[in-house]
Design a protein around this motif. Structure first.
Motif, PDB file in Angstrom:
ATOM      1  N   ASP A 198       0.824  -1.216   0.000  1.00  0.00           N
ATOM      2  CA  ASP A 198       0.000   0.000   0.000  1.00  0.00           C
ATOM      3  C   ASP A 198       0.858   1.266   0.000  1.00  0.00           C
ATOM      4  N   ASN A 199       2.141   1.101  -0.347  1.00  0.00           N
ATOM      5  CA  ASN A 199       3.075   2.231  -0.477  1.00  0.00           C
ATOM      6  C   ASN A 199       3.401   2.916   0.860  1.00  0.00           C
ATOM      7  N   TYR A 200       3.335   2.154   1.944  1.00  0.00           N
ATOM      8  CA  TYR A 200       3.866   2.651   3.208  1.00  0.00           C
ATOM      9  C   TYR A 200       5.369   2.381   3.251  1.00  0.00           C
ATOM     10  N   ARG A 201       6.061   3.140   4.101  1.00  0.00           N
ATOM     11  CA  ARG A 201       7.493   2.931   4.303  1.00  0.00           C
ATOM     12  C   ARG A 201       7.802   3.051   5.788  1.00  0.00           C
ATOM     13  N   VAL A 202       8.840   2.362   6.221  1.00  0.00           N
ATOM     14  CA  VAL A 202       9.271   2.446   7.619  1.00  0.00           C
ATOM     15  C   VAL A 202      10.034   3.749   7.812  1.00  0.00           C
ATOM     16  N   VAL A 203       9.610   4.547   8.792  1.00  0.00           N
ATOM     17  CA  VAL A 203      10.299   5.818   9.051  1.00  0.00           C
ATOM     18  C   VAL A 203      11.053   5.788  10.370  1.00  0.00           C
ATOM     19  N   GLY A 204      10.943   4.692  11.127  1.00  0.00           N
ATOM     20  CA  GLY A 204      11.692   4.584  12.369  1.00  0.00           C
ATOM     21  C   GLY A 204      10.975   3.731  13.382  1.00  0.00           C
ATOM     22  N   MET A 205      11.361   3.904  14.650  1.00  0.00           N
ATOM     23  CA  MET A 205      10.738   3.195  15.760  1.00  0.00           C
ATOM     24  C   MET A 205      10.443   4.190  16.877  1.00  0.00           C
ATOM     25  N   THR A 206       9.452   3.850  17.699  1.00  0.00           N
ATOM     26  CA  THR A 206       9.133   4.666  18.867  1.00  0.00           C
ATOM     27  C   THR A 206      10.064   4.306  20.017  1.00  0.00           C
ATOM     28  N   ARG A 207       9.914   5.034  21.114  1.00  0.00           N
ATOM     29  CA  ARG A 207      10.670   4.710  22.322  1.00  0.00           C
ATOM     30  C   ARG A 207      10.313   3.322  22.846  1.00  0.00           C
ATOM     31  N   ASN A 208       9.113   2.864  22.513  1.00  0.00           N
ATOM     32  CA  ASN A 208       8.656   1.540  22.955  1.00  0.00           C
ATOM     33  C   ASN A 208       9.012   0.434  21.965  1.00  0.00           C
ATOM     34  N   HIS A 209       9.879   0.756  20.994  1.00  0.00           N
ATOM     35  CA  HIS A 209      10.384  -0.223  20.030  1.00  0.00           C
ATOM     36  C   HIS A 209       9.292  -0.730  19.089  1.00  0.00           C
ATOM     37  N   GLU A 210       8.349   0.140  18.740  1.00  0.00           N
ATOM     38  CA  GLU A 210       7.344  -0.184  17.737  1.00  0.00           C
ATOM     39  C   GLU A 210       7.775   0.427  16.407  1.00  0.00           C
ATOM     40  N   TYR A 211       7.624  -0.330  15.316  1.00  0.00           N
ATOM     41  CA  TYR A 211       7.919   0.216  13.998  1.00  0.00           C
ATOM     42  C   TYR A 211       6.843   1.227  13.615  1.00  0.00           C
ATOM     43  N   VAL A 212       7.263   2.351  13.059  1.00  0.00           N
ATOM     44  CA  VAL A 212       6.341   3.369  12.581  1.00  0.00           C
ATOM     45  C   VAL A 212       6.433   3.429  11.057  1.00  0.00           C
ATOM     46  N   LEU A 213       5.289   3.278  10.393  1.00  0.00           N
ATOM     47  CA  LEU A 213       5.232   3.324   8.932  1.00  0.00           C
ATOM     48  C   LEU A 213       4.283   4.442   8.493  1.00  0.00           C
ATOM     49  N   LEU A 214       4.682   5.150   7.439  1.00  0.00           N
ATOM     50  CA  LEU A 214       3.867   6.222   6.880  1.00  0.00           C
ATOM     51  C   LEU A 214       3.648   5.977   5.392  1.00  0.00           C
ATOM     52  N   PRO A 215       2.492   6.413   4.872  1.00  0.00           N
ATOM     53  CA  PRO A 215       2.276   6.296   3.433  1.00  0.00           C
ATOM     54  C   PRO A 215       3.148   7.288   2.671  1.00  0.00           C
ATOM     55  N   ALA A 216       3.435   6.964   1.429  1.00  0.00           N
ATOM     56  CA  ALA A 216       4.234   7.865   0.589  1.00  0.00           C
ATOM     57  C   ALA A 216       3.561   9.229   0.550  1.00  0.00           C
ATOM     58  N   GLY A 217       4.373  10.279   0.670  1.00  0.00           N
ATOM     59  CA  GLY A 217       3.844  11.634   0.624  1.00  0.00           C
ATOM     60  C   GLY A 217       3.744  12.301   1.972  1.00  0.00           C
ATOM     61  N   LEU A 218       3.670  11.512   3.057  1.00  0.00           N
ATOM     62  CA  LEU A 218       3.631  12.088   4.401  1.00  0.00           C
ATOM     63  C   LEU A 218       5.046  12.222   4.954  1.00  0.00           C
ATOM     64  N   THR A 219       5.348  13.359   5.540  1.00  0.00           N
ATOM     65  CA  THR A 219       6.683  13.629   6.072  1.00  0.00           C
ATOM     66  C   THR A 219       6.794  13.121   7.505  1.00  0.00           C
ATOM     67  N   PRO A 220       7.791  12.314   7.807  1.00  0.00           N
ATOM     68  CA  PRO A 220       7.943  11.807   9.178  1.00  0.00           C
ATOM     69  C   PRO A 220       8.337  12.905  10.137  1.00  0.00           C
ATOM     70  N   SER A 221       8.033  12.679  11.412  1.00  0.00           N
ATOM     71  CA  SER A 221       8.410  13.618  12.470  1.00  0.00           C
ATOM     72  C   SER A 221       9.133  12.839  13.557  1.00  0.00           C
ATOM     73  N   TYR A 222      10.153  13.471  14.137  1.00  0.00           N
ATOM     74  CA  TYR A 222      10.961  12.789  15.142  1.00  0.00           C
ATOM     75  C   TYR A 222      11.039  13.632  16.408  1.00  0.00           C
ATOM     76  N   GLU A 223      11.142  12.942  17.538  1.00  0.00           N
ATOM     77  CA  GLU A 223      11.285  13.647  18.809  1.00  0.00           C
ATOM     78  C   GLU A 223      12.621  14.365  18.840  1.00  0.00           C
ATOM     79  N   PRO A 224      12.671  15.533  19.508  1.00  0.00           N
ATOM     80  CA  PRO A 224      13.951  16.270  19.577  1.00  0.00           C
ATOM     81  C   PRO A 224      14.953  15.526  20.449  1.00  0.00           C
TER      82      PRO A 224
END
Length: 284
Positions: free
Chosen positions: A258-284
């Motif tokens: 479905d054109n999602y991509r892995v953009v990272g993991m949370t502090r709880n070690h969960e994979y975070v995936l976003l659809p193409a076109g959405l910009t990932p955001s990261y904690e400072p």
């Protein structure tokens, strides 16, 4: 850890002080050095066999051989050890990879670190040395694979190193009778490490591994949860471990379709995936 089959183990009895000029050391961390001598190569093979629990000749040959390590070293590839107080406590092996017919990146093949060194920065020190080695040879990217169910490796790769997942490959290596992977499906996530990215540049300086890149769960994100300790689960409830494998595989493949991509993991070690076109955001 990272790589095709990264692992940790017990027993650290391989010795032999580094004697290479391609060496990096820090006050608190290990000394990282290229391996050259027959004694060093044999010690590296023995370390990997011990870490993987490869006890038979067949298991050891499946994992790696002294001859292969010697050949990779002789042909200018990456064969490096980590020493703590003159003792070999970890090693990593890589070879030049090619796209369009000529070498343009380093493929990190295998890494092993003894159990007592797991949380002492040895793995990070090895990757930092590997990055510098690649950059010195005009390479901007390092690639490797890892088991998506081993969440500590995912966290290390994505949150500490800032590597990027590029694909999911079911049963990528087929059957491996090497100790750790015996009777296991070898599903792997493929990752690439952009050595010159701004975040990686920042993560490589200062306190080893202090920087983290935790992905935020923004609107439109999908999460994939993996077991906290898949290796323990394999020993205590093999049927459930296998069920987790197929559930995680199905989820990754469906989202990738479905054109999602892995953009990272949370502090709880969960994979975070976003659809193409959405910009990932990261904690400072």
């Amino acid at each position: 850890m990272a790589e095709r089959r990264a692992a940790v183990g017990t027993n650290a009895d391989a010795t032999g002080p580094p004697d290479s000029s391609d060496t990096m050391a820090s006050e608190a961390g290990p000394t990282i050095t290229a391996l050259h001598t027959a004694e060093q190569i044999e010690a590296a093979a023995d370390l990997l066999w011990t870490v993987w629990g490869a006890r038979t000749d067949a298991e050891r040959s499946e994992l790696i051989t002294v001859g292969l390590l010697r050949t990779l070293c002789h042909s200018g590839n990456y064969v490096v050890g980590a020493y703590q107080h003159g003792r070999l406590v970890g090693c990593t092996v890589g070879m030049f990879g090619a796209q369009a017919g000529r070498p343009d990146h380093l493929h990190s093949y295998i890494t092993g670190v003894y159990q007592p060194e797991r949380n002492r920065g040895t793995g990070f020190a090895l990757k930092r040395h590997q990055r510098r080695w690649a950059l010195d040879r005009g390479l901007d990217t390092i690639s490797w694979t890892y088991d998506p169910l081993v969440c500590r490796n995912g966290y290390f790769n994505l949150c500490k190193l800032g590597a990027t997942v590029t694909d999911y490959r079911p049963d990528f290596y087929g059957r491996l009778d090497d100790g750790v992977n015996t009777n296991e499906r070898t599903d792997r996530l493929l990752v690439e490490w952009d050595l010159r990215s701004e975040w990686v540049e920042q993560a490589m300086v200062g306190e080893p591994g202090a920087a983290r890149r935790h992905a935020r769960v923004v609107p439109g994100a999908e999460l994939i949860v993996v077991p906290e300790d898949i290796e323990l689960l394999r020993r205590t409830d093999r049927r459930r471990a296998q069920s987790e494998r197929f559930a995680v595989r199905d989820r990754f493949l469906a989202l990738f379709d479905d054109n999602y991509r892995v953009v990272g993991m949370t502090r709880n070690h969960e994979y975070v995936l976003l659809p193409a076109g959405l910009t990932p955001s990261y904690e400072p």
